[in-house]
Scaffold this motif. Sequence first.
Motif, short mmCIF file in Angstrom:
data_model
loop_
_atom_site.label_atom_id
_atom_site.label_comp_id
_atom_site.label_asym_id
_atom_site.label_seq_id
_atom_site.Cartn_x
_atom_site.Cartn_y
_atom_site.Cartn_z
N TYR A 26 0.82 -1.21 0.00
CA TYR A 26 0.00 0.00 0.00
C TYR A 26 0.86 1.26 0.00
CZ TYR A 26 -3.52 3.31 1.70
OH TYR A 26 -4.36 4.38 1.86
N PHE A 27 2.03 1.21 0.61
CA PHE A 27 2.89 2.37 0.74
C PHE A 27 3.77 2.63 -0.49
CE2 PHE A 27 2.06 1.38 5.19
CZ PHE A 27 1.78 2.64 5.69
N HIS A 37 -2.26 -4.79 -7.44
CA HIS A 37 -2.11 -3.37 -7.69
C HIS A 37 -3.38 -2.58 -7.40
CE1 HIS A 37 1.88 -3.87 -9.31
NE2 HIS A 37 1.43 -4.90 -10.01
N ALA A 38 -4.48 -3.27 -7.11
CA ALA A 38 -5.73 -2.59 -6.79
C ALA A 38 -5.61 -1.98 -5.39
CB ALA A 38 -6.90 -3.57 -6.85
N LEU A 39 -5.81 -0.69 -5.31
CA LEU A 39 -5.63 0.03 -4.05
C LEU A 39 -6.55 -0.50 -2.95
CD1 LEU A 39 -4.18 2.31 -2.61
CD2 LEU A 39 -5.95 3.85 -3.42
N THR A 40 -7.80 -0.79 -3.28
CA THR A 40 -8.72 -1.27 -2.25
C THR A 40 -8.28 -2.63 -1.69
OG1 THR A 40 -10.17 -2.13 -3.98
CG2 THR A 40 -10.72 0.02 -3.07
N ARG A 45 -5.66 -5.64 2.77
CA ARG A 45 -4.56 -6.49 3.24
C ARG A 45 -3.75 -5.79 4.33
NH1 ARG A 45 -0.18 -9.55 -0.66
NH2 ARG A 45 0.59 -10.92 0.96
N LEU A 46 -3.53 -4.48 4.16
CA LEU A 46 -2.80 -3.70 5.15
C LEU A 46 -3.57 -3.65 6.48
CD1 LEU A 46 -0.50 -1.73 5.90
CD2 LEU A 46 -1.95 0.11 5.01
#
Length: 54
Positions: A26-27, A37-40, A45-46
């Motif tokens: 995410y970072f 690569h999907a931000l959501t 996961r983060l």
Amino acid sequence: MDKLGVWLVARAHKKGRHGVPPELGYFFKSSLGTDEHALTAQYARLRAFAEELS
């Protein structure tokens, strides 16, 4: 990486994990250890990783 990222890495090391956690993708624009690569999906996961470490 911000303070949260540093805290997460420190907690992961205390719990016996080593190396770059793929959950921290995410970072980074080009994440290591994952093809996600999907931000959501990265954010989910983060969050799960942070809950696991707390």
